[in-house]
Design an enzyme around this catalytic site. Structure first.
Site, mmCIF file in Angstrom:
data_model
loop_
_atom_site.group_PDB
_atom_site.id
_atom_site.type_symbol
_atom_site.label_atom_id
_atom_site.label_comp_id
_atom_site.label_asym_id
_atom_site.label_seq_id
_atom_site.Cartn_x
_atom_site.Cartn_y
_atom_site.Cartn_z
ATOM 1 N N ASP A 221 10.069 14.983 -3.780
ATOM 2 C CA ASP A 221 11.503 14.756 -3.889
ATOM 3 C C ASP A 221 11.923 13.557 -3.031
ATOM 4 O O ASP A 221 11.475 13.422 -1.889
ATOM 5 C CB ASP A 221 12.229 16.020 -3.401
ATOM 6 C CG ASP A 221 13.709 15.984 -3.671
ATOM 7 O OD1 ASP A 221 14.081 15.870 -4.847
ATOM 8 O OD2 ASP A 221 14.498 16.062 -2.708
ATOM 9 N N GLU A 277 9.213 11.034 -6.997
ATOM 10 C CA GLU A 277 10.569 10.718 -7.443
ATOM 11 C C GLU A 277 11.048 9.603 -6.521
ATOM 12 O O GLU A 277 11.310 9.831 -5.340
ATOM 13 C CB GLU A 277 11.510 11.925 -7.305
ATOM 14 C CG GLU A 277 12.879 11.598 -7.876
ATOM 15 C CD GLU A 277 14.061 12.241 -7.158
ATOM 16 O OE1 GLU A 277 15.121 12.334 -7.772
ATOM 17 O OE2 GLU A 277 13.921 12.633 -5.981
HETATM 18 C C1 GLC Z 1 16.349 14.794 -5.826
HETATM 19 C C2 GLC Z 1 16.480 15.993 -6.731
HETATM 20 C C3 GLC Z 1 17.927 16.370 -6.783
HETATM 21 C C4 GLC Z 1 18.383 16.751 -5.384
HETATM 22 C C5 GLC Z 1 18.102 15.625 -4.396
HETATM 23 C C6 GLC Z 1 18.212 16.091 -2.974
HETATM 24 O O1 GLC Z 1 16.992 13.672 -6.321
HETATM 25 O O2 GLC Z 1 15.940 15.710 -7.976
HETATM 26 O O3 GLC Z 1 18.163 17.418 -7.676
HETATM 27 O O4 GLC Z 1 19.749 17.025 -5.400
HETATM 28 O O5 GLC Z 1 16.803 15.117 -4.541
HETATM 29 O O6 GLC Z 1 17.110 16.869 -2.611
#
Ligand code: GLC
Length: 555
Positions: A221, A277
């Site tokens: 994440d 991500e």
């Molecule tokens: C990432 C996740 C999202 C979350 C954020 C904070 O972007 O995909 O859903 O709100 O991180 O952890």
């Protein structure tokens, strides 16, 4: 629904160490996938029941959004214990049984690790509050004295992603107004201090904990946020996700963390894998996360954001292939996830309208959902034919549009709250999945779903679509079976073919051709080509109409 045996799907090899280079990975947003215990919230029991559906769909792996103990302020991205299961989702024994079941069906399991921040309910944060300024407990997070007289101004000008400032002041144990802590997301998501060796060691233990339980990899994440610039300088006029150096995005030192993680993953047999991500705007900086000793793959948000216009799609594909080739990593292709409006609804808008990825950016623009579905079908054949891996977000295969009109009182996304009720946020893509029947809860479970399902979900149930040979569900099933059978698909080279303006065509090695008509006049098929699969009907004289993709065997 057809039994797996009807499908003659080739079985995945559990020892294949390069599976991730071509994998189709299904994203399970666990809260909304299937409810096994009747409380209206999806859970591990519900997911276990639906594993035959996923195996039959033909996906190679399942990525599960955070399932750890959490107050669910940000839907589980506020983790209070990284090595346990949220009771609303099940138990550790349920998780172990799920991993075993998935493996038995030839599917791998990827979990979500959230290293940038914990929940404020994490035991560490409680300890930090109690221990006071200057303590080792506070040093696990980013605490600073405030600016201005009395320290009542935040330490810098950083903004939180969900709206408002990125700092909150705490009350010290003696009752006086005290230090401020950093939270790049919600107030209940304090950022960890990645300069602290204890933080690093603890996450390495978490990785091992789940790897030892047999999981095949992790989605990381906000992988580009962990390290903050020394001295925490003001961000000034720099905006999120725009090119150029930034005090809390994509700092060079973050790569050391991932080199350490890669070493751990490589000690397992077969090696465990990572997907990042990372919303990094510059393609070359993005590719740095995918160097041979770092992460295996990353979500390709460049492509997700490309407009449904032939030049934009082709440029994004070309850029993606070029930058991934530099580091030897396979690209990934993503149409939707739990953070963006569902692509059927995005594609239902005029591609020149300049909408973004959020529901809020689309509200007030005209939508043609039939067109959106036609384009979504073509987009699926495009991504499954491109080199590398692909992601399916739960409901993509059902052609689900965004629920754009959830009543305000049910909105749960912190964006809604933190924006002072001006931005609806991401709940419209998180509505519980319709499985069967013609009224809510549509087979999701026995209880009332945690977000209400609209009546029109009846047209999108897996049960109804399975019976219709021309449904998007059956298109996905056919495409994934053909993809698994055809060695030209997945990882490997791509060659662009000549195509008229408004269309794309490429060949895969060997004997496979994709033709996509985005906006051109109906296209004739290449001479001698045999149709393997089409996203929609051809014209009466067998030409490919706009918003249609065709897979061809080229001899
Ligand atoms: C990432 C996740 C999202 C979350 C954020 C904070 O972007 O995909 O859903 O709100 O991180 O952890």
């Amino acid at each position: 629904m057809a039994a797996p045996a009807d499908r003659n799907l080739p079985v995945n090899d559990p020892d294949d160490a390069s599976w991730w280079r071509s994998a189709v990975i299904y994203q399970v947003y666990i809260r909304s996938f299937a409810d096994g215990n009747g409380d209206g919230v999806g859970d591990i029991a519900g997911l276990r029941d639906r594993l035959p559906y996923l195996a039959d769909l033909g996906v190679d792996a399942v990525w599960i959004n955070p399932w750890y103990p959490s107050p669910l302020v940000d839907a589980g991205y506020d983790v209070s214990d990284y090595r346990a299961i949220e009771p609303r989702f099940g138990t550790l024994a349920d998780a172990e049984a799920l991993i075993a079941d998935a493996h038995e069906r030839g599917m791998r399991i990827i979990l979500d690790v959230v290293p940038n921040h914990t929940s404020s309910a994490h035991v560490w944060f409680g300890e930090a509050l109690r221990a006071g300024p200057g303590s080792p407990e506070r040093d696990r997070y980013v605490f600073r004295p405030g600016r201005g007289p009395g320290g009542d101004e935040p330490p810098n000008d950083w903004k939180a992603m969900f709206g408002g400032g990125a700092w909150t002041r705490v009350t010290e144990p003696d009752g006086t107004p005290g230090e401020w802590y950093l939270h790049l997301f919600d107030v209940e998501q304090p950022d960890l201090n990645w300069e602290n060796p204890e933080v690093r060691a603890d996450f390495e233990q978490t990785l091992r904990f789940w790897f030892d339980r047999g999981i095949d990899g992790f989605r990381i994440d906000v992988a580009n946020s962990l390290i903050k610039e020394t001295g925490l300088p003001d961000v000034g006029t720099r905006r999120n996700h725009e090119p150029g150096p930034h005090p809390h995005w994509d700092r060079d030192e973050v790569h050391d963390v991932y080199r350490d993680w890669r070493r751990i993953a490589d000690t397992y047999d077969p090696p465990r894998v990572f997907v990042a991500e990372a919303w990094v705007p510059e393609a070359d900086r993005f590719a740095r996360y995918l160097r041979a000793d770092e992460l295996h793959t990353a979500f390709n948000f460049d492509f997700l954001q490309a407009a449904w216009l032939a030049p934009a799609l082709r440029e994004s594909v070309t850029r993606t292939l070029r930058e991934h080739a530099v580091v030897g990593a396979p690209p990934t292709w993503v149409l939707s996830n739990h953070d963006v409006a569902r692509h059927v609804s995005r594609l239902a808008r005029d591609p020149d309208a300049g909408i973004g990825t959020s529901l809020d950016s689309m509200l007030g623009t005209v939508a043609d959902l039939e067109l959106g579905l036609r384009r979504a079908r073509a987009a699926a054949l495009l991504i499954f034919a491109l080199p590398g891996g692909a992601y399916v977000y739960q409901g993509d295969e059902l052609g689900l549009p965004e629920v754009e009109d959830l009543p305000p009182d049910v909105l749960d996304d912190p964006t809604w709250r933190r924006s002072g009720h001006t931005e609806r946020g991401r709940d419209g893509c998180r509505v519980p999945i319709p499985w069967s029947g013609d009224a809510p809860p549509f087979g999701f479970g026995e209880g009332e779903p945690w977000l209400p399902q609209p009546e029109w979900f009846a047209e999108h149930t897996a049960e109804a679509l399975a019976k219709d040979p021309d449904s998007i569900l059956n298109l996905y099933r056919s495409a994934l079976r053909l993809r698994r059978e055809n060695p030209a698909l997945g990882d490997g080279p791509l060659t662009w073919l000549d195509a008229p303006e408004g269309a794309l065509a490429f060949a895969r090695d060997r004997g496979f051709v994709l033709v996509l008509n985005v906006s051109a006049e109906p296209l004739p098929l290449p001479a001698g080509a045999e149709i393997i699969l089409a996203s929609g009907p051809l014209t009466e004289d067998a030409r490919v109409p706009a918003d249609t993709a065709v897979w061809l065997a080229a001899h």
